[in-house]
Design a protein around this motif. Sequence first.
Motif, PDB file in Angstrom:
ATOM      1  N   TYR A  46       0.861  -1.185   0.000  1.00 60.40           N
ATOM      2  CA  TYR A  46       0.000   0.000   0.000  1.00 60.40           C
ATOM      3  C   TYR A  46       0.900   1.238   0.000  1.00 60.40           C
ATOM      4  CZ  TYR A  46      -3.433  -3.452   1.582  1.00 60.40           C
ATOM      5  OH  TYR A  46      -4.227  -4.555   1.691  1.00 60.40           O
ATOM      6  N   PHE A  72     -13.865  -5.748  10.818  1.00 54.93           N
ATOM      7  CA  PHE A  72     -12.879  -5.720   9.739  1.00 54.93           C
ATOM      8  C   PHE A  72     -12.681  -7.122   9.163  1.00 54.93           C
ATOM      9  CE2 PHE A  72     -11.784  -2.226  12.597  1.00 54.93           C
ATOM     10  CZ  PHE A  72     -11.662  -1.155  11.718  1.00 54.93           C
ATOM     11  N   ASP A  78     -13.651  -8.216   5.295  1.00 53.57           N
ATOM     12  CA  ASP A  78     -12.528  -8.610   4.445  1.00 53.57           C
ATOM     13  C   ASP A  78     -12.526 -10.097   4.114  1.00 53.57           C
ATOM     14  OD1 ASP A  78      -9.851  -7.409   3.433  1.00 53.57           O
ATOM     15  OD2 ASP A  78      -9.225  -9.290   4.380  1.00 53.57           O
ATOM     16  N   HIS A 116      -7.032   6.245  11.892  1.00 55.07           N
ATOM     17  CA  HIS A 116      -6.832   5.615  10.575  1.00 55.07           C
ATOM     18  C   HIS A 116      -7.064   4.104  10.688  1.00 55.07           C
ATOM     19  CE1 HIS A 116      -5.078   9.418   9.254  1.00 55.07           C
ATOM     20  NE2 HIS A 116      -4.278   9.379  10.300  1.00 55.07           N
ATOM     21  N   LYS A 117      -8.211   3.712  11.175  1.00 51.09           N
ATOM     22  CA  LYS A 117      -8.452   2.294  11.466  1.00 51.09           C
ATOM     23  C   LYS A 117      -8.479   1.430  10.205  1.00 51.09           C
ATOM     24  CE  LYS A 117     -10.879   2.944  15.875  1.00 51.09           C
ATOM     25  NZ  LYS A 117     -10.892   4.409  15.959  1.00 51.09           N
ATOM     26  N   ASP A 118      -9.053   1.943   9.122  1.00 51.65           N
ATOM     27  CA  ASP A 118      -9.100   1.149   7.890  1.00 51.65           C
ATOM     28  C   ASP A 118      -7.694   0.880   7.363  1.00 51.65           C
ATOM     29  OD1 ASP A 118     -11.866   0.990   7.906  1.00 51.65           O
ATOM     30  OD2 ASP A 118     -12.134   2.759   6.632  1.00 51.65           O
ATOM     31  N   GLU A 119      -6.876   1.917   7.337  1.00 54.74           N
ATOM     32  CA  GLU A 119      -5.491   1.749   6.890  1.00 54.74           C
ATOM     33  C   GLU A 119      -4.708   0.864   7.872  1.00 54.74           C
ATOM     34  OE1 GLU A 119      -7.093   5.436   5.048  1.00 54.74           O
ATOM     35  OE2 GLU A 119      -7.048   4.653   7.097  1.00 54.74           O
ATOM     36  N   PHE A 178      -5.876  -1.619   9.591  1.00 49.04           N
ATOM     37  CA  PHE A 178      -6.196  -3.030   9.362  1.00 49.04           C
ATOM     38  C   PHE A 178      -5.481  -3.549   8.113  1.00 49.04           C
ATOM     39  CE2 PHE A 178      -8.805  -6.615   7.828  1.00 49.04           C
ATOM     40  CZ  PHE A 178      -8.696  -7.438   8.951  1.00 49.04           C
ATOM     41  N   LYS A 179      -5.362  -2.725   7.086  1.00 56.20           N
ATOM     42  CA  LYS A 179      -4.586  -3.132   5.910  1.00 56.20           C
ATOM     43  C   LYS A 179      -3.143  -3.436   6.322  1.00 56.20           C
ATOM     44  CE  LYS A 179      -7.229  -0.470   2.486  1.00 56.20           C
ATOM     45  NZ  LYS A 179      -7.198   0.676   1.534  1.00 56.20           N
TER      46      LYS A 179
END
Length: 409
Positions: free
Chosen positions: A60, A112, A116, A308-311, A313-314
């Motif tokens: 990413y 998440f 996913d 930045h929880k989404d990032e 988790f990535k």
Amino acid sequence: MRRHIVKFTHQLAALALAGTAILSTASFAQEQVNLTWQMWGDEKDTPLFQSLADLVTAEYPNIKVTPQFSGWTDYWTRLPVLASSGQIADLVAMQSMRMPSFYGVLEPLDPFIAADNFDKSAFESSIISGLSADGVQYALPYDVGPWLMFYNRDKFAEAGLAEPKPDWTFDDFKAAAEKLTSGDNYGYAVQAFDFVAQPVALGAEYFNDANAFDLTNPGYEAAVGKLVDLVAVAKASPVFASGAGAQTGSGRFAAGNAAMVIDGPWSLLTTQASVGFKVGVAPLPRGEGPSRYITAGSGWGISAASQHKDEAFKALKVLTGPKAAEILASAGRALPGRLAEQKFWYDVAAKDIAGARETLQYSFDHSTPFRLNESWNEFENLLTQYLPLALNGDNTTDAVLADIQSQLP
């Protein structure tokens, strides 16, 4: 004609505005996100963990992860302070034995994981459970391991003793410890946590059905008594001391003054590299019933305060993914929580350790849930404080356990 030109001009303006909006959206989607990653360790660990952080950016490009380290004791002291002050990192290291006390600083991962379609079955089930609380997943594991018996292969050979088998019994262990004891050299070096791991291996429980401490039940008292007698009566182990600067059981083993000690795979490779003898490992000795062992491990979660929880988790998927597990395993830093990548630890890092693969696979096959509650750390501290009274013969095992029990909720 003029009307057509004006109309065409308006259409171009609309298209330009739409294009600007599309570009703005794309730019926003790729906005640089800087994540902090908090864990225990020291600066010498930076290159290894930075290599994992770089994997995230490779996957990413708009996400950068910066590791931050603090010492083991400082880490747990600072964690609640950082959480309450809003200074906690985006990604947070968590140890399974401390999950009951600290899961409140972490974001539940279940939403998440569901969104996913993330496959938790790729990990050893005991550590997935260990990094959960009340059925909710709060962290994903990077390592796992059962407690093992480390033994000095050279001393066993000198004493004419056969090396331990996976299903050896406490009587086998006791006989070996007594034979290996002579003068200031002991067959075994007891430590406080042994009074948790070894009683479980002997079939005992220290909790009742309500998950409250029950240290005075006959099974646990008898199991603890076996270890106490090995020290107080058979004199096959020195009394452990908890004061600052006291020599640990692991220190005695490394110095060659104790032939056996209970420890975990997380320290196996550093132990072998630092001693002047061959190290072997075996499961903890069982009682009259079948073998059973508790496991522990560590992982990383997302702080509840992260913006930045989404990032995050990535990043978490990469940091606990196959390539990261391979790097940690090959470096000898961790026996991976990921099942498929454990081969790198066995085949690369631990290839010269006698019995490592057989012992660990046997232990995982006979694992039992590690029972914890919010008072666990208090319990462990009380064991360290009061058990030397029984080991010294100053008090009975039953009285010491009753005293500890009275101080627990």
